[in-house]
Scaffold this motif. Sequence first.
Motif, PDB file in Angstrom:
ATOM      1  N   PRO A 275       0.685  -1.252  -0.007  1.00  0.00           N
ATOM      2  CA  PRO A 275      -0.128   0.013   0.047  1.00  0.00           C
ATOM      3  C   PRO A 275       0.821   1.212   0.023  1.00  0.00           C
ATOM      4  N   LYS A 276       2.001   1.140   0.709  1.00  0.00           N
ATOM      5  CA  LYS A 276       2.902   2.438   0.679  1.00  0.00           C
ATOM      6  C   LYS A 276       3.540   2.905  -0.379  1.00  0.00           C
ATOM      7  N   TRP A 277       4.248   1.619  -0.566  1.00  0.00           N
ATOM      8  CA  TRP A 277       5.399   1.917  -1.883  1.00  0.00           C
ATOM      9  C   TRP A 277       4.735   1.752  -2.937  1.00  0.00           C
ATOM     10  N   THR A 278       3.932   0.828  -3.323  1.00  0.00           N
ATOM     11  CA  THR A 278       3.092   0.673  -4.704  1.00  0.00           C
ATOM     12  C   THR A 278       2.738   1.971  -5.198  1.00  0.00           C
ATOM     13  N   SER A 279       1.850   2.593  -4.274  1.00  0.00           N
ATOM     14  CA  SER A 279       1.224   3.905  -4.340  1.00  0.00           C
ATOM     15  C   SER A 279       2.108   5.176  -4.891  1.00  0.00           C
ATOM     16  N   GLN A 280       3.356   5.087  -4.220  1.00  0.00           N
ATOM     17  CA  GLN A 280       4.459   6.109  -4.567  1.00  0.00           C
ATOM     18  C   GLN A 280       4.841   5.853  -6.157  1.00  0.00           C
ATOM     19  N   VAL A 281       4.969   4.525  -6.248  1.00  0.00           N
ATOM     20  CA  VAL A 281       5.683   4.017  -7.571  1.00  0.00           C
ATOM     21  C   VAL A 281       4.643   4.545  -8.454  1.00  0.00           C
ATOM     22  N   LEU A 282       3.175   4.181  -8.339  1.00  0.00           N
ATOM     23  CA  LEU A 282       2.240   4.593  -9.348  1.00  0.00           C
ATOM     24  C   LEU A 282       2.506   6.062  -9.654  1.00  0.00           C
ATOM     25  N   ASP A 283       2.298   6.905  -8.465  1.00  0.00           N
ATOM     26  CA  ASP A 283       2.361   8.365  -8.445  1.00  0.00           C
ATOM     27  C   ASP A 283       3.475   8.672  -9.772  1.00  0.00           C
ATOM     28  N   LEU A 284       4.756   8.163  -9.132  1.00  0.00           N
ATOM     29  CA  LEU A 284       5.606   8.807 -10.261  1.00  0.00           C
ATOM     30  C   LEU A 284       5.486   8.093 -11.667  1.00  0.00           C
ATOM     31  N   LEU A 285       5.160   6.890 -12.070  1.00  0.00           N
ATOM     32  CA  LEU A 285       4.836   6.374 -13.227  1.00  0.00           C
ATOM     33  C   LEU A 285       3.888   7.438 -13.844  1.00  0.00           C
ATOM     34  N   ARG A 286       2.784   7.734 -13.234  1.00  0.00           N
ATOM     35  CA  ARG A 286       1.705   8.607 -13.680  1.00  0.00           C
ATOM     36  C   ARG A 286       2.269   9.876 -14.039  1.00  0.00           C
ATOM     37  N   GLU A 287       3.041  10.443 -13.136  1.00  0.00           N
ATOM     38  CA  GLU A 287       3.661  11.785 -13.567  1.00  0.00           C
ATOM     39  C   GLU A 287       4.573  12.004 -14.717  1.00  0.00           C
ATOM     40  N   TYR A 288       5.291  10.891 -15.178  1.00  0.00           N
ATOM     41  CA  TYR A 288       6.238  10.924 -16.082  1.00  0.00           C
ATOM     42  C   TYR A 288       5.721  10.111 -17.367  1.00  0.00           C
ATOM     43  N   ASP A 289       4.404   9.663 -17.361  1.00  0.00           N
ATOM     44  CA  ASP A 289       3.789   9.033 -18.235  1.00  0.00           C
ATOM     45  C   ASP A 289       4.468   7.777 -18.781  1.00  0.00           C
ATOM     46  N   VAL A 290       4.782   7.038 -17.765  1.00  0.00           N
ATOM     47  CA  VAL A 290       5.346   5.537 -18.182  1.00  0.00           C
ATOM     48  C   VAL A 290       4.721   4.459 -17.411  1.00  0.00           C
ATOM     49  N   LYS A 291       4.628   3.174 -18.401  1.00  0.00           N
ATOM     50  CA  LYS A 291       4.066   2.233 -18.203  1.00  0.00           C
ATOM     51  C   LYS A 291       5.212   1.267 -17.739  1.00  0.00           C
ATOM     52  N   ALA A 292       4.386   0.303 -16.750  1.00  0.00           N
ATOM     53  CA  ALA A 292       5.690  -0.794 -16.015  1.00  0.00           C
ATOM     54  C   ALA A 292       4.779  -1.867 -16.066  1.00  0.00           C
ATOM     55  N   THR A 293       5.715  -3.108 -15.771  1.00  0.00           N
ATOM     56  CA  THR A 293       5.285  -4.281 -15.436  1.00  0.00           C
ATOM     57  C   THR A 293       5.415  -4.600 -13.862  1.00  0.00           C
ATOM     58  N   PHE A 294       4.205  -5.106 -13.210  1.00  0.00           N
ATOM     59  CA  PHE A 294       4.397  -5.291 -11.997  1.00  0.00           C
ATOM     60  C   PHE A 294       4.357  -6.643 -11.586  1.00  0.00           C
ATOM     61  N   CYS A 295       5.416  -7.402 -11.073  1.00  0.00           N
ATOM     62  CA  CYS A 295       5.602  -8.657 -10.729  1.00  0.00           C
ATOM     63  C   CYS A 295       5.139  -8.982  -9.359  1.00  0.00           C
ATOM     64  N   MET A 296       3.884  -9.322  -9.190  1.00  0.00           N
ATOM     65  CA  MET A 296       3.355  -9.741  -7.787  1.00  0.00           C
ATOM     66  C   MET A 296       3.511 -10.882  -7.224  1.00  0.00           C
ATOM     67  N   VAL A 297       3.535 -10.822  -6.132  1.00  0.00           N
ATOM     68  CA  VAL A 297       3.682 -12.165  -4.922  1.00  0.00           C
ATOM     69  C   VAL A 297       2.155 -12.383  -4.656  1.00  0.00           C
ATOM     70  N   GLY A 298       1.599 -13.688  -4.897  1.00  0.00           N
ATOM     71  CA  GLY A 298       0.383 -13.930  -4.695  1.00  0.00           C
ATOM     72  C   GLY A 298      -0.477 -13.511  -3.171  1.00  0.00           C
ATOM     73  N   THR A 299       0.410 -13.823  -2.180  1.00  0.00           N
ATOM     74  CA  THR A 299      -0.047 -13.435  -1.057  1.00  0.00           C
ATOM     75  C   THR A 299      -0.341 -11.824  -0.896  1.00  0.00           C
TER      76      THR A 299
ATOM     77  N   GLN B 173      14.619   4.314  -1.144  1.00  0.00           N
ATOM     78  CA  GLN B 173      15.684   4.479  -2.194  1.00  0.00           C
ATOM     79  C   GLN B 173      15.235   4.186  -3.639  1.00  0.00           C
ATOM     80  N   THR B 174      14.333   3.364  -3.716  1.00  0.00           N
ATOM     81  CA  THR B 174      13.815   2.742  -4.922  1.00  0.00           C
ATOM     82  C   THR B 174      13.066   4.041  -5.676  1.00  0.00           C
ATOM     83  N   VAL B 175      11.998   4.750  -4.741  1.00  0.00           N
ATOM     84  CA  VAL B 175      11.277   5.660  -5.001  1.00  0.00           C
ATOM     85  C   VAL B 175      12.102   6.885  -5.497  1.00  0.00           C
ATOM     86  N   GLU B 176      13.143   7.169  -4.774  1.00  0.00           N
ATOM     87  CA  GLU B 176      13.856   8.277  -5.150  1.00  0.00           C
ATOM     88  C   GLU B 176      14.923   8.100  -6.497  1.00  0.00           C
ATOM     89  N   ALA B 177      15.111   6.823  -6.716  1.00  0.00           N
ATOM     90  CA  ALA B 177      15.989   6.681  -7.955  1.00  0.00           C
ATOM     91  C   ALA B 177      15.122   6.744  -9.152  1.00  0.00           C
TER      92      ALA B 177
END
Length: 257
Positions: A83-107, A233-237
């Motif tokens: 909830p915390k980090w995915t939301s921040q990543v989504l915000d950045l991707l939207r800001e820079y109009d970038v699409k990504a692939t999210f490899c999700m753990v089932g649980t 660090q991931t978000v800032e990178a």
Amino acid sequence: MARHSGGRGWYGKVIGAAVGVTMLATGASVWTAQAGDADDASPEATAPAAPGGAAKPVSATIAHSSEAGKRGINITIDDGPDPKWTSQVLDLLREYDVKATFCMVGTQAQAHPDMVKKVVAAGHRLCDHTVSHNTGMDKDSQAYQSQQILDAERMITKASGGVRPMYYRAPGGAFTPYSRKLAASRGMRPLGWNVDTKDFERPGTDAIVATVERELSNGPTLLFHDAGGDRTQTVEALRRLLPRLKEQGHTFGFPVR
């Protein structure tokens, strides 16, 4: 090839010490099977079909190109959603109009279906990253590999509201011929990476950015994480890299299926 390391089953019931794993050849952009990998029995002969029927089978070879062309980059985000980090990543991707692939753990998908739906609604793609992120699953039985892949596919599809994963990424790169063929039979192209940013180890934002800039010539698929600990660090990178890569003439797309 250098596989990234992570906990064995650190999202599921299998808990153990982190293990080193092998994935990407230095300077290479194509996955090669590890020594000792044999062409296992056909997955259709031993693995149960998931509910709803299988999608159209795809190639069992590791996806390593970008649909965006020679200057294309594939951003891939592993281990969430969170909830915390995915939301921040989504915000950045939207800001820079970038699409990504999210490899999700089932649980994780099961625990946070709202985040899975937000990823889909934003136009990103889903990838099956198994139920429990066991980086040693290539040493386990075919029955175990089937359970990890097929149960995660069901979890992610249900959490998304019916959108199926398009790719399968083995935890830590622990692919086997069997798991690749099983995933492909379900319509999920095996997905490797060309640049391991090492963000999982939290080496510092500068180090993550430097790794991408140094190793981008290896190929288009970049590996980041949005769960499994503090991902500041991931978000800032990503905040630095996305505009910088665009300025350098790169475009963003999805791994070629």
